[in-house]
Design an enzyme around this catalytic site. Structure first.
Site, mmCIF file in Angstrom:
data_model
loop_
_atom_site.group_PDB
_atom_site.id
_atom_site.type_symbol
_atom_site.label_atom_id
_atom_site.label_comp_id
_atom_site.label_asym_id
_atom_site.label_seq_id
_atom_site.Cartn_x
_atom_site.Cartn_y
_atom_site.Cartn_z
ATOM 1 N N GLU A 1 25.758 114.628 31.405
ATOM 2 C CA GLU A 1 27.082 115.227 31.354
ATOM 3 C C GLU A 1 26.960 116.739 31.366
ATOM 4 O O GLU A 1 25.869 117.290 31.148
ATOM 5 C CB GLU A 1 27.843 114.752 30.103
ATOM 6 C CG GLU A 1 28.170 113.278 30.149
ATOM 7 C CD GLU A 1 28.955 112.760 28.957
ATOM 8 O OE1 GLU A 1 29.456 111.647 29.047
ATOM 9 O OE2 GLU A 1 29.048 113.466 27.937
ATOM 10 N N ARG B 1 32.211 122.346 21.753
ATOM 11 C CA ARG B 1 31.380 121.145 21.555
ATOM 12 C C ARG B 1 30.689 120.736 22.851
ATOM 13 O O ARG B 1 31.322 120.640 23.891
ATOM 14 C CB ARG B 1 32.275 119.997 21.068
ATOM 15 C CG ARG B 1 31.568 118.658 20.952
ATOM 16 C CD ARG B 1 32.536 117.611 20.470
ATOM 17 N NE ARG B 1 33.487 117.239 21.502
ATOM 18 C CZ ARG B 1 33.325 116.223 22.339
ATOM 19 N NH1 ARG B 1 32.229 115.491 22.309
ATOM 20 N NH2 ARG B 1 34.254 115.922 23.231
ATOM 21 N N HIS C 1 39.850 118.918 27.350
ATOM 22 C CA HIS C 1 39.071 118.168 28.340
ATOM 23 C C HIS C 1 39.622 118.532 29.707
ATOM 24 O O HIS C 1 40.839 118.531 29.904
ATOM 25 C CB HIS C 1 39.197 116.660 28.099
ATOM 26 C CG HIS C 1 38.134 115.884 28.823
ATOM 27 N ND1 HIS C 1 38.141 115.734 30.180
ATOM 28 C CD2 HIS C 1 37.022 115.243 28.373
ATOM 29 C CE1 HIS C 1 37.071 115.024 30.541
ATOM 30 N NE2 HIS C 1 36.381 114.721 29.463
ATOM 31 N N HIS D 1 41.484 117.895 23.636
ATOM 32 C CA HIS D 1 40.547 116.776 23.560
ATOM 33 C C HIS D 1 39.775 116.690 22.246
ATOM 34 O O HIS D 1 39.455 115.610 21.788
ATOM 35 C CB HIS D 1 39.559 116.900 24.722
ATOM 36 C CG HIS D 1 38.579 115.770 24.804
ATOM 37 N ND1 HIS D 1 38.977 114.446 24.888
ATOM 38 C CD2 HIS D 1 37.222 115.748 24.821
ATOM 39 C CE1 HIS D 1 37.905 113.668 24.959
ATOM 40 N NE2 HIS D 1 36.828 114.432 24.909
ATOM 41 N N ARG E 1 32.641 122.346 29.718
ATOM 42 C CA ARG E 1 34.056 121.975 29.789
ATOM 43 C C ARG E 1 35.016 123.153 29.758
ATOM 44 O O ARG E 1 36.039 123.142 30.433
ATOM 45 C CB ARG E 1 34.403 121.062 28.614
ATOM 46 C CG ARG E 1 33.784 119.715 28.748
ATOM 47 C CD ARG E 1 34.064 118.885 27.519
ATOM 48 N NE ARG E 1 33.466 117.570 27.721
ATOM 49 C CZ ARG E 1 33.569 116.585 26.874
ATOM 50 N NH1 ARG E 1 34.217 116.751 25.752
ATOM 51 N NH2 ARG E 1 33.014 115.428 27.120
#
Length: 529
Positions: free
Chosen positions: A115, A382, A239, A347, A286
């Protein structure tokens, strides 16, 4: 005669990954009551699509996972906490496998996906519905444990502290909670020697959020009212890719769709815009991807952008993303043939109740784990798939600390029951609905992905006006779940705005046009009650 759940050894608020991990670890020796706000699988854990990050691949190292976490966190992470979580990850995965979580495998090894922000493949997963598999396994183990009592439909109102003792004290000890029972419409008192907050984040302060409906910042607001410090609430993770559908407000399209080759495109021109903005293109962290999408939407007056993975072939897509494929087909979108309309959505709450590496808060007898807490793991942003991991590691750390120091926990003194003698039933539920909608809208418009001081001040002004209204309402009417949530939502919004106004720089998830530079020294925002 079963034990009374109202007076357990330990009380756990929340039935997700952090809460159930703590409960299962504690139940080896103690009687544990777990309160769930609704059903036992309605929290964020069951919704997590991606997976759990752990160093399991040959050639990957703890050092590399630590570095990736620190880079994503823009210098604000607490390195010792990051080391603790990363180094405990493989053992946490092994325990979940023992509980029966059917992780995807490849040959004799676990199948690992990659990811954004990760330098290696290190995400273990169960198709694209990892959280649900984890929640199911933890819940099954908890239900089978005779020392754990699970109580559904309990909306927690406030912590019961020394101030609520029959003999008033200012000592600040936490003795449990007052909670509204949805089934009887009465407020009940639950007491314990130690309380673990595992109530999740504050995502529902925003109009578009991937969080479940119950994520109204309850634990953060309650801990703040009781006297805990709150930290880094300005770092709200958006997100980049939530399905744009006006009927389905919060269906997430996992990061892994980009990890496995999905492209972001302008729906009008078909132009793929990420490669010119960042060398990592769609695999950038992100916050960068979310800001890029936000900019594209604002620049071209769009409602959404397209996420397209159809070029990877139908078999590949169906094999990797069975849950998402099926869900989108129900909405007449075939992701093997056409792009998915996506928009950024709130998110993850990176900030929260300040805890140390044992999960201890500032108040005696109160611990916190998971999204409700600020442990130093995430910093200013994060890293993907570190959130479930934090729940397992800190749920266990809190349990171990409570067990090791059990002799120091006194039995709760007599606590005053809930007082409803001076209030009446509300005849104006519409007021709550109106205020709820207003908060979520101004938070989205003024305290979103890109901020300015003027917008933040507007939000602060609205909060000030609403605070008087909600306090007046709360003082005169019997509590309802909606009123409890509104009160916590407003408190959470206030903490987010105050934190954002305090940070005079752009760092990680906090991006302000008035202070675009990042300062040389990274400091946490800490609000003291």
């Amino acid at each position: 005669m079963p034990d009374d759940p109202h007076s357990a050894d330990i009380l756990v608020i929340g039935s997700g990954a952090a809460g159930l991990t703590a409960a299962l670890n504690l139940a080896q020796r103690f009687k544990v009551t777990v309160l769930a706000k609704g059903g036992f699988a309605e929290g964020s854990t069951a919704w997590a699509q991606g997976g759990i990050a752990a160093v399991l691949e040959p050639g990957d190292t703890f050092e590399s996972h630590i570095e990736d976490t620190m880079i994503a966190g823009a210098g604000l992470n607490d390195r010792a906490t990051v080391e603790m979580v990363v180094e405990n990850a493989p053992a946490a995965i092994a325990r979940l496998a023992e509980l029966g979580v059917p992780f995807n495998t490849e040959g004799n090894a676990l199948h690992l996906t990659r990811e954004g922000g990760h330098s290696h493949r290190r995400i273990v997963h169960v198709d694209d519905a990892t959280g649900l598999a984890v929640q199911t396994a933890l819940l099954k183990a908890a239900q089978a444990n005779p020392n754990i009592t699970l109580v559904p439909d309990m909306v927690v109102i406030d912590l019961a502290t020394s101030r609520h003792e029959i003999r008033y004290s200012g000592a600040g000890n936490v003795w449990g909670v007052y909670a509204f029972n949805r089934q009887t419409n009465r407020v009940e008192l639950f007491t314990a020697r130690a309380t673990v907050l595992a109530s999740g984040g504050a995502g529902r302060t925003y109009l578009f959020s991937t969080a479940p409906r119950g994520a109204t910042g309850d634990g953060i607001a309650m801990a703040w009212r009781a006297g805990c410090r709150i930290s880094n609430m300005e770092f709200m993770q958006f997100h980049p890719t939530c399905l744009y559908n006006l009927d389905v407000k919060n269906f997430l399209i996992t990061e892994a769709v980009r990890g496995e080759g999905g492209h972001l495109k302008n729906p009008n021109t078909g132009h793929r815009f990420m490669p010119e903005l960042d060398a990592r293109a769609e695999l950038a962290p992100r916050d960068i991807v979310a800001r890029a999408i936000d900019a594209e939407i604002k620049r071209f007056g769009l409602d959404y952008v397209h996420l397209d993975i159809s070029h990877m072939g139908a078999e590949f897509v169906k094999h990797h993303f069975p849950t998402i494929y099926a869900r989108l087909l129900d909405l007449d979108i075939d992701m093997t043939k056409e792009p998915i309309p996506v928009v950024p959505a709130q998110h993850y709450t990176c900030g929260g109740v300040v805890v140390d590496r044992h999960g201890r808060t500032d108040l005696p007898n109160l611990y916190a784990a998971g999204e409700v807490s600020q442990s130093g793991l995430h910093g200013a942003n994060r890293l993907a798939s570190n959130s479930l991991l934090e729940c397992f590691v800190f749920g266990e750390a809190a349990a171990q600390h409570i067990a090791a120091n059990w002799a120091d926990f006194a039995p709760p003194p007599p606590i005053r029951p809930w007082d409803e003698s001076r209030v009446t039933d509300s005849d104006e539920e519409v007021v709550i609905k109106q205020n709820w909608t207003e908060i979520r809208r101004f938070m989205w418009n003024y305290v979103g992905i890109v901020r300015t001081t003027k917008r933040l001040e507007r939000a602060a002004h609205r909060i000030k006006v609403l605070r008087d209204e909600v306090a007046d309402y709360y003082g005169h009417f019997r509590v309802t779940p909606d009123l409890i949530e509104l009160r916590n939502l407003l408190e959470s919004a206030d903490l987010i705005v105050r934190s954002a106004l305090h940070r005079k720089e752009s760092r990680g998830l906090h991006y302000t046009l008035d202070y675009p530079e990042t300062r040389e020294v990274a400091t946490d925002t800490i609000l003291v009650p």
